[in-house]
Design an enzyme around this catalytic site. Sequence first.
Site, PDB file in Angstrom:
ATOM      1  CG  HIS A  76       5.904  -1.947 -10.342  1.00  0.00           C
ATOM      2  ND1 HIS A  76       6.816  -0.725 -10.648  1.00  0.00           N
ATOM      3  CD2 HIS A  76       6.246  -2.509 -11.522  1.00  0.00           C
ATOM      4  CE1 HIS A  76       7.822  -0.982 -11.926  1.00  0.00           C
ATOM      5  NE2 HIS A  76       7.172  -1.867 -12.388  1.00  0.00           N
ATOM      6  CE1 TYR A 205       8.140   8.902  -5.958  1.00  0.00           C
ATOM      7  CE2 TYR A 205       8.277   6.152  -5.944  1.00  0.00           C
ATOM      8  CZ  TYR A 205       7.539   7.602  -6.216  1.00  0.00           C
ATOM      9  OH  TYR A 205       6.379   7.455  -6.782  1.00  0.00           O
ATOM     10  N   PRO A 297       4.008  15.751  -7.744  1.00  0.00           N
ATOM     11  CG  PRO A 297       5.905  15.780  -9.343  1.00  0.00           C
ATOM     12  CD  PRO A 297       5.061  16.753  -8.271  1.00  0.00           C
ATOM     13  CE  LYS A 301      -0.900   8.206  -3.222  1.00  0.00           C
ATOM     14  NZ  LYS A 301      -1.122   6.830  -3.903  1.00  0.00           N
ATOM     15  CE1 TYR A 389       4.659   5.695  -4.658  1.00  0.00           C
ATOM     16  CE2 TYR A 389       3.941   3.421  -5.331  1.00  0.00           C
ATOM     17  CZ  TYR A 389       4.906   4.681  -5.544  1.00  0.00           C
ATOM     18  OH  TYR A 389       5.338   4.894  -6.709  1.00  0.00           O
TER      19      TYR A 389
HETATM   20  C1  PHB Z   1       6.156   8.818 -13.713  1.00  0.00           C
HETATM   21  O1  PHB Z   1       6.285   7.776 -14.090  1.00  0.00           O
HETATM   22  O2  PHB Z   1       5.957   9.727 -14.405  1.00  0.00           O
HETATM   23  C2  PHB Z   1       6.164   9.124 -12.334  1.00  0.00           C
HETATM   24  C3  PHB Z   1       6.020   7.903 -11.329  1.00  0.00           C
HETATM   25  C4  PHB Z   1       5.973   8.183  -9.967  1.00  0.00           C
HETATM   26  C5  PHB Z   1       5.629   9.453  -9.564  1.00  0.00           C
HETATM   27  C6  PHB Z   1       5.682  10.259 -10.580  1.00  0.00           C
HETATM   28  C7  PHB Z   1       5.823  10.298 -11.695  1.00  0.00           C
HETATM   29  O3  PHB Z   1       5.554   9.570  -8.161  1.00  0.00           O
END
Ligand code: PHB
Length: 394
Positions: A76, A205, A297, A301, A389
């Site tokens: 990505h 997000y 989460p 990280k 990120y």
């Molecule tokens: C996930 O795909 O489980 C996932 C992706 C990004 C995050 C947290 C979890 O920041």
Amino acid sequence: MSIPDKTQVLIIGGGPAGLLLSQLLHLAGIDTVVLERRTRDHVLSRIRAGVLEQGTVDLLHRAGVSGRMEREGLVHSGVEIAFHGERLRIDLDDLTGGRSVTVYGQTEVTADLYAARDEMNGVVVHEAEDVTLHDVLGARPFATFRKDGQTHRIDCAFIAGCDGFHGVSRASIPETVLKTYELVYPFGWLGVLSDVPPVQEELIYAGQENGFALCSMRSLTRSRYYIQCSLEEKVDDWSDDRFWETLSGLLPGDIADRLTTGPSIEKSIAPLRSFVAEPMRHGRLFLAGDAAHIVPPTGAKGLNLAASDIHYLSQALIDHFTRSNDEGLEGYSARALARVWKAERFSWWMTTALHRFPEKGAFGARIQKAEFDYLASSRAARQSLAENYVGLPF
Ligand code: PHB
Ligand code: APR
């Protein structure tokens, strides 16, 4: 498999941190034994995050476990932030000079590591009960444990505590030595895995008056979605319909309109916490991964921090055994913690910027709006997000 009575590096915990360390040391000719409390099936049934930084991808490549990830992982080059219906794409590629992230589940990383350890006849003892560490301040530490009703002892030169947040390693360090820092958030994430196509190619997000949501994926046919939830919620109270409806309400309208829903194949609630234990070394015991630190989460990280710890620790152990150079071991804790705290800051910042914090009131809500507006209007702000990120260097 017979259980040896000695090894060079005894690794407690057969999650991604412990297995990766075992694999990297093996490739350098260093002998390890991994002691894991649970069964392999149990370890491989845990659903965790799924975004790998470039540095983690490179490390998995060096460990010789990148084949499937390179075939099946999704690269990505951007990520989306949405706030109160407004959408903003963070162009990771442009903002970081060509860096990206790879979407590939932690469960798959762990499965690939187990396959590699099997192929090299690596010793991983499952269902090792009551692991106890001894003499970590002395020159000859050892661990005792029970397996199939028998007590075993393994002597070693070093112990790597890779046994997660609830493990025995950190708990073996006296409270007078260990300083811990903790922030517990007043909410959790309710996650759903479903065999439906992701709502869009890149992650979203999304922060909204009523809470936070994340649209993620495991593949082009399997989605992973999360919504912010109260800590009092019970998974059983969340029917699939209720989940999809709540998720839709938290996403920008045009995204919600495109959402494909379907039956969940996993549904769970996880609390959010920031935690760091210092130092990450006590004598001949070295902590790595979740044993030493937890991040919320938001920003994914957790696994990536475990990978950078293991990078530093494996290098330090290799320098010790192959070059009699202990600088890496001496500097391990400080070096790892310097990166850990930056990832703690970023995960805390992303969590704070996008979740609903009722106790922070109208002022807090306006600051969140200002954060988003600043990101939207400033390349420097977007660059800072992107740099973190994709992962700070290690
Ligand atoms: C996930 O795909 O489980 C996932 C992706 C990004 C995050 C947290 C979890 O920041
Ligand atoms: N004895 C032996 N093994 C133990 C013990 C113990 N006393 N306590 C815990 N373990 C095992 C757990 O069963 C688990 O398999 O240690 C392992 C730790 O693995 P993880 O919790 O996955 O931690 P880590 O390997 O540091 O992985 C990093 O990144 O995405 C995040 O939190 C997520 O697990 C992830 C982490």
